[in-house]
Design a protein around this motif. Structure first.
Motif, PDB file in Angstrom:
ATOM      1  N   ARG A  60       0.873  -1.341   0.027  1.00 14.68           N
ATOM      2  CA  ARG A  60       0.050   0.045   0.126  1.00 14.68           C
ATOM      3  C   ARG A  60       1.010   1.231   0.111  1.00 14.68           C
ATOM      4  NH1 ARG A  60      -5.120   0.168   0.435  1.00 14.68           N
ATOM      5  NH2 ARG A  60      -5.119   2.216   1.306  1.00 14.68           N
ATOM      6  N   THR A 117      -7.529  -9.892  -3.116  1.00 19.04           N
ATOM      7  CA  THR A 117      -7.073  -8.600  -3.410  1.00 19.04           C
ATOM      8  C   THR A 117      -5.705  -8.505  -3.756  1.00 19.04           C
ATOM      9  OG1 THR A 117      -8.511  -7.752  -1.538  1.00 19.04           O
ATOM     10  CG2 THR A 117      -6.473  -6.532  -1.925  1.00 19.04           C
ATOM     11  N   THR A 135      -9.910  -5.622  -5.500  1.00 16.50           N
ATOM     12  CA  THR A 135     -10.488  -6.661  -4.803  1.00 16.50           C
ATOM     13  C   THR A 135     -11.564  -7.041  -5.825  1.00 16.50           C
ATOM     14  OG1 THR A 135      -9.737  -5.804  -2.564  1.00 16.50           O
ATOM     15  CG2 THR A 135     -11.487  -7.368  -2.819  1.00 16.50           C
ATOM     16  N   THR A 187     -14.017  -3.420  -6.437  1.00 20.28           N
ATOM     17  CA  THR A 187     -13.255  -2.504  -5.372  1.00 20.28           C
ATOM     18  C   THR A 187     -11.927  -1.996  -5.774  1.00 20.28           C
ATOM     19  OG1 THR A 187     -14.592  -3.587  -3.560  1.00 20.28           O
ATOM     20  CG2 THR A 187     -12.433  -2.176  -2.975  1.00 20.28           C
ATOM     21  N   ARG A 190      -9.552   0.038  -1.909  1.00 23.52           N
ATOM     22  CA  ARG A 190     -10.728  -0.461  -0.636  1.00 23.52           C
ATOM     23  C   ARG A 190     -11.826   0.584  -0.682  1.00 23.52           C
ATOM     24  NH1 ARG A 190      -6.539  -1.351   4.411  1.00 23.52           N
ATOM     25  NH2 ARG A 190      -5.089  -2.680   3.317  1.00 23.52           N
TER      26      ARG A 190
END
Length: 249
Positions: A60, A117, A135, A187, A190
């Motif tokens: 991330r 994910t 995701t 997604t 998130r």
């Protein structure tokens, strides 16, 4: 000496070819030669590459602060506008073609299925890249549930958007369709997939260039051949601008 990855080299080279040679590559005789060469390249790559080899994944901390929207940003059809207005509550994904068990899934059903994910890099043919978190449901899981027939060789993605009235579509072969990183993403970072990025569902096939990542997916169709489907090239850009069908990186 600076080393560049095969992925980076292909993105840069393809961008130059498509921006500078579009009129040449759309000539029928030239396209025939390019198609033959592409088939040879695909066969060669399939022989030397592990079909389950993964595209690089990131953390991330690597997420791009800005992820550009490629292609169309808002389908104009009345059906799509109605789905968008009610938050895609009535939207359904159709799965059919060369399968023993055609069926459909709502967005809620997709979200309740087993998920994957992954944080990966999107490489656009125009020369830019961005890292995002996706995701969604592994495409292979859905195809196995539909019980694809042995004769099926490709998967077609029919989309809600169009270019000047011509429907947008894309396709991949069964090797990429069953790859563990090929997902139907709902997604992004998130958050629910934004409309500009293909809501409610887009394809992520991480070992291919950005134009293979079909947005606004409405129907998945397993087929024996690409011949006779729209222009027969396997995708909108392949049909109309001479883009390579494989687009593997």
């Amino acid at each position: 000496m600076t080393l560049i990855s095969r992925r980076s080299a292909l993105v840069g080279a393809t961008g130059l070819l498509l921006s500078g040679c579009e009129k040449i590559t759309t000539a029928p005789a030239v396209r025939k030669v390019l198609t033959a060469g592409e088939k040879a390249m695909l066969s060669g790559q399939r022989l030397v590459t592990d079909r389950n080899a993964l595209a690089p994944e990131f953390t991330r901390a690597d997420l791009s602060p800005r992820f550009r929207m490629n292609g169309n940003r808002l389908p104009g059809s009345a059906d799509y506008q109605a789905h968008m207005a009610n938050g895609f509550a009535d939207w359904k994904l159709e799965i059919g073609g060369r399968v023993a068990r055609p069926f459909s899934m709502t967005l809620a059903q997709l979200k309740s299925a087993p998920q994957r994910t992954q944080i990966t890099r999107h490489d656009c043919v125009e020369g830019w890249s961005a890292i995002g978190e996706w995701t969604g449901v592994p495409l292979g899981l859905i195809l196995r549930q539909a019980q694809i027939l042995p004769s099926a060789q490709y998967v077609i993605f029919h989309c809600a958007d169009d270019f000047s009235g011509t429907p947008y579509y894309e396709s991949i072969d069964m090797i990429d369709a069953m790859h563990p990183q090929t997902i139907l993403a709902h997604t992004m970072n998130r958050q629910p997939l934004p409309v500009g990025h293909g809501a409610p569902v887009r394809l992520r096939v991480e070992r291919a260039l950005g134009y293979k990542q079909a947005k606004y997916v409405m129907k998945i169709e397993a087929v024996d051949t690409l011949a006779g489907i729209h222009g027969g090239g396997g995708g909108y850009w392949e049909d109309h601008s001479g883009y390579q069908w494989f687009a593997g990186i």
